[in-house]
Design a protein around this motif. Structure first.
Motif, PDB file in Angstrom:
ATOM      1  N   VAL A 150      24.091 -44.831   7.475  1.00  0.00           N
ATOM      2  CA  VAL A 150      23.566 -43.475   7.549  1.00  0.00           C
ATOM      3  C   VAL A 150      22.778 -43.411   6.317  1.00  0.00           C
ATOM      4  N   LEU A 151      21.486 -43.100   6.378  1.00  0.00           N
ATOM      5  CA  LEU A 151      20.449 -43.412   5.300  1.00  0.00           C
ATOM      6  C   LEU A 151      19.983 -41.731   4.810  1.00  0.00           C
ATOM      7  N   GLY A 152      20.166 -40.850   5.604  1.00  0.00           N
ATOM      8  CA  GLY A 152      19.665 -39.536   5.030  1.00  0.00           C
ATOM      9  C   GLY A 152      19.547 -38.517   6.259  1.00  0.00           C
ATOM     10  N   ASP A 153      19.320 -37.256   5.936  1.00  0.00           N
ATOM     11  CA  ASP A 153      19.202 -36.138   6.961  1.00  0.00           C
ATOM     12  C   ASP A 153      17.895 -35.864   7.728  1.00  0.00           C
ATOM     13  N   ARG A 154      17.671 -34.886   8.461  1.00  0.00           N
ATOM     14  CA  ARG A 154      16.605 -35.108   9.397  1.00  0.00           C
ATOM     15  C   ARG A 154      15.319 -35.045   8.384  1.00  0.00           C
ATOM     16  N   TYR A 155      15.329 -34.467   7.217  1.00  0.00           N
ATOM     17  CA  TYR A 155      14.059 -34.486   6.658  1.00  0.00           C
ATOM     18  C   TYR A 155      13.785 -35.644   5.975  1.00  0.00           C
TER      19      TYR A 155
END
Length: 615
Positions: free
Chosen positions: A194-199
């Motif tokens: 998991v490398l980040g959020d939607r932005y």
């Protein structure tokens, strides 16, 4: 056939492993001294029974399903299966030797054979699974596989990743997961980080060289999905979206069911709630007539009304091909439906009277109309004949033959119209409001904006222009419209019909207005291109009669809420039927003169809010 060949190949490999296990067992037991005195007395016993040993074990392996399993999915349960099958197979060999009294082998040989059978026979099966695991984790690369980003680290995302890894034929390699939950950042979902959020979607897509993005949030709200799709659209990746959560619960999730993201996913509205009981009360066991039943709105009305078990469903249309298509679809989906298709024009009063007299429809949805603004500007007489006098024919017949309810499908273009199409639809509203005063039939109109994907709408035009390589044409950078999907609009039309008491104009909540140029840009991005870089957008100027902005309500009408949060009602204010009949008689005479300008000019007298100048 392929499965039989693979099973046969596996049996031959097992036969070889069974006998290799015996040789190794002898080697271990006698320290490699095959020619020694002790080994020499046992080897002939084995060689005399070699074929029998092999057949017994293969037969028992088969009985335990060792040749039916898909070993590419081998798991911990398969380990126990192999252990039990090896134990029973070697017990079978010992039993055979005891029963036939052909001599005996050392007990350690049987124990070693059991252990080695498990290792060698199981090893063949798990070597394939291990190879797949190396490939899944990138140690062995598949050729030309698509690199995929998964948006959503929940149950659905985990299922998608697992399926992508299992099924080679999909040719996908999941390389990154995106999730807004900060606690999941840095963790792994089925081995994918998991490398980040939607932005971070655009940044991660570039860093990981992503080819495709799969949105795996089937339980998400429409507004949330809209925002995620907009972020994904900033990349050049192809977008797919997972089906609803219901399929996950049933264990039916499959990447084959994932669909391309459509422009409807950018509307950002949650599902509409309708009162099924209230709708059923006025449609169930009724004779329902839908004019224009082969068109975009009319055909969807047919689909949805068919689910409420009307006594008879009448589809009236002037164009046989559309009527034929919806007839075939309904007969296929609802074989018990009492359905009849009537080819007729609402302009022909005698034919409409004949239909009403024969079938006595109780509920009428009047969707037959000419709707294309530029075409009607060039052919105003045809718009008037169809939209005004056609409506007059159907409405008067509904009154004459005692129909219970008449629902007119209207448009936002009827409000302060700047084109002849909108003006004719406003006259249609005036007609049903004035007839309602003296009729036992409940006459109402339902007014809404544009529907996505309808015949002649802007979305199919944009898609066609994109497919042809562009440019995508918009009339003005500030043109704004209200949009709704066809099923959404029809659901609300049917719901509004259940609320009718007579004379109302129901106004549907169309959500936030959308700039047409923004729709064009989003469609280009959904096609994997960058607007104004890979695909040009050309502004061609407003067409005759076209507004920059559409309205849904006139000042005089007021606005009141209803018990449904997406349906509002405007109070009737036009009730002068005698004036309208007198003016329409004059208009009918003017049509015979074929003077377009005079006809349009007279429409201003009938509809004072009609402004012929383009605004």
């Amino acid at each position: 056939m392929k499965k039989r060949v693979l099973s046969g190949l596996l049996m031959m490999m097992d036969a070889a492993m069974i006998n290799i296990a015996v040789v190794i067992a002898f080697y271990i037991r006698f320290d490699g001294a095959f020619s020694g005195r002790f080994a020499g007395q046992y080897i002939p016993i084995y060689t005399d029974n070699l074929l029998t040993f092999t057949l017994i074990k293969i037969a028992l392996f088969y009985a335990f399903g060792m040749y039916q399993n898909l070993w590419k999915y081998a798991s911990i349960e398969a380990v126990f299966q192999i252990m039990i099958a090896a134990f029973v197979a070697n017990t079978g060999v010992v039993s055979y030797m005891v029963l036939t009294q052909q001599g005996h082998l050392p007990r350690s040989i049987y124990l070693l054979m059991f252990i080695l059978d498990m290792l060698l026979v199981g090893g063949i099966r798990f070597s394939y699974r291990a190879t797949r695991g190396l490939r899944e984790h990138g140690f062995i690369r598949r050729k030309n596989c698509k690199r995929v980003m998964i948006v959503g680290a929940g149950t659905a995302g985990a299922v998608v990743i697992k399926e992508l890894k299992i099924h080679d034929n999909l040719n996908y390699k999941p390389v990154a997961v995106i999730d807004d939950d900060e606690s999941k950042l840095g963790s792994k979902i089925n081995g994918v980080p998991v490398l980040g959020d939607r932005y971070h979607i655009k940044k991660v897509a570039e860093m990981k060289q992503v080819d495709e993005i799969i949105i795996a949030i089937p339980s998400g709200f429409r507004q949330e999905l809209k925002e995620i799709v907009e972020e994904c659209s900033k990349t050049k990746c192809k977008l797919k979206i997972l089906p609803g959560i219901g399929e996950l619960i049933d264990g039916k999730v499959s990447m084959k069911k994932a669909r391309d993201v459509e422009i409807e996913d950018l509307l950002g509205r949650d599902a509409i709630n309708i009162d099924l009981e209230e709708i059923s009360e006025y449609l169930h066991n009724q004779v329902v007539l839908i004019t224009g039943g082969g068109g975009s709105i009319g055909s969807e009305l047919c689909r949805q009304i068919a689910t409420f078990n009307p006594k008879k469903l009448l589809i009236l249309d002037n164009y046989e091909n559309n009527a034929y298509d919806i007839q075939n679809e309904l007969r296929r989906k609802y074989p018990e439906l009492n359905l009849e298709v009537l080819i007729a024009s609402v302009r022909e009063r005698d034919r409409i009277e004949e239909i009403f007299g024969q079938y006595l429809p109780e509920v009428i949805f009047h969707a037959a109309a000419h709707k294309h603004v530029p075409l009607m500007e060039a052919n105003p007489q045809e718009a008037i004949k169809n939209n005004i006098f056609g409506t007059k024919n159907v409405a008067e017949c509904a009154d004459q033959f005692g129909a219970k309810r008449f629902v007119l499908i209207s448009t936002d273009k009827a409000v302060n119209p700047t084109n002849i199409m909108g003006a004719t639809k406003r006259v249609a509203e005036m007609l049903i409001q004035s007839i309602d005063l003296t009729s036992k039939t409940e006459f109402v109109a339902v007014r809404f904006g544009n529907v996505l994907g309808s015949n002649g709408s802007v979305i199919p035009l944009f898609k066609r222009q994109i497919a042809e390589g562009g440019p995508v044409t918009v009339t003005h950078p500030e043109v704004t419209r209200y949009f709704m999907t066809i099923p959404e609009a029809v659901q609300l039309v049917i719901q509004a019909g259940s609320m009718a008491s007579g004379g109302e104009i129901f106004v549907l909540d169309m959500g936030e207005p959308v700039k047409i140029i923004d729709l064009a840009r989003n469609l280009i991005r959904l096609s994997g291109m960058e607007p104004d870089v890979d695909m040009d957008i050309k502004v061609v100027g407003l067409r005759p009669g076209e507004k920059l902005y559409e309205e849904l309500l006139m000042d005089e009408e007021g606005l009141e809420s209803t018990k449904h949060d997406k349906i509002f009602v405007g109070k009737p204010f036009f009730t002068d039927l005698k004036f309208l009949e007198r003016e329409l008689d004059i208009l009918s005479d003017l049509l015979l003169l074929r003077d377009q300008e005079e006809v349009k000019e007279y429409m201003v007298k009938i509809v004072p809010t009609y402004h012929r100048e383009t605004s």
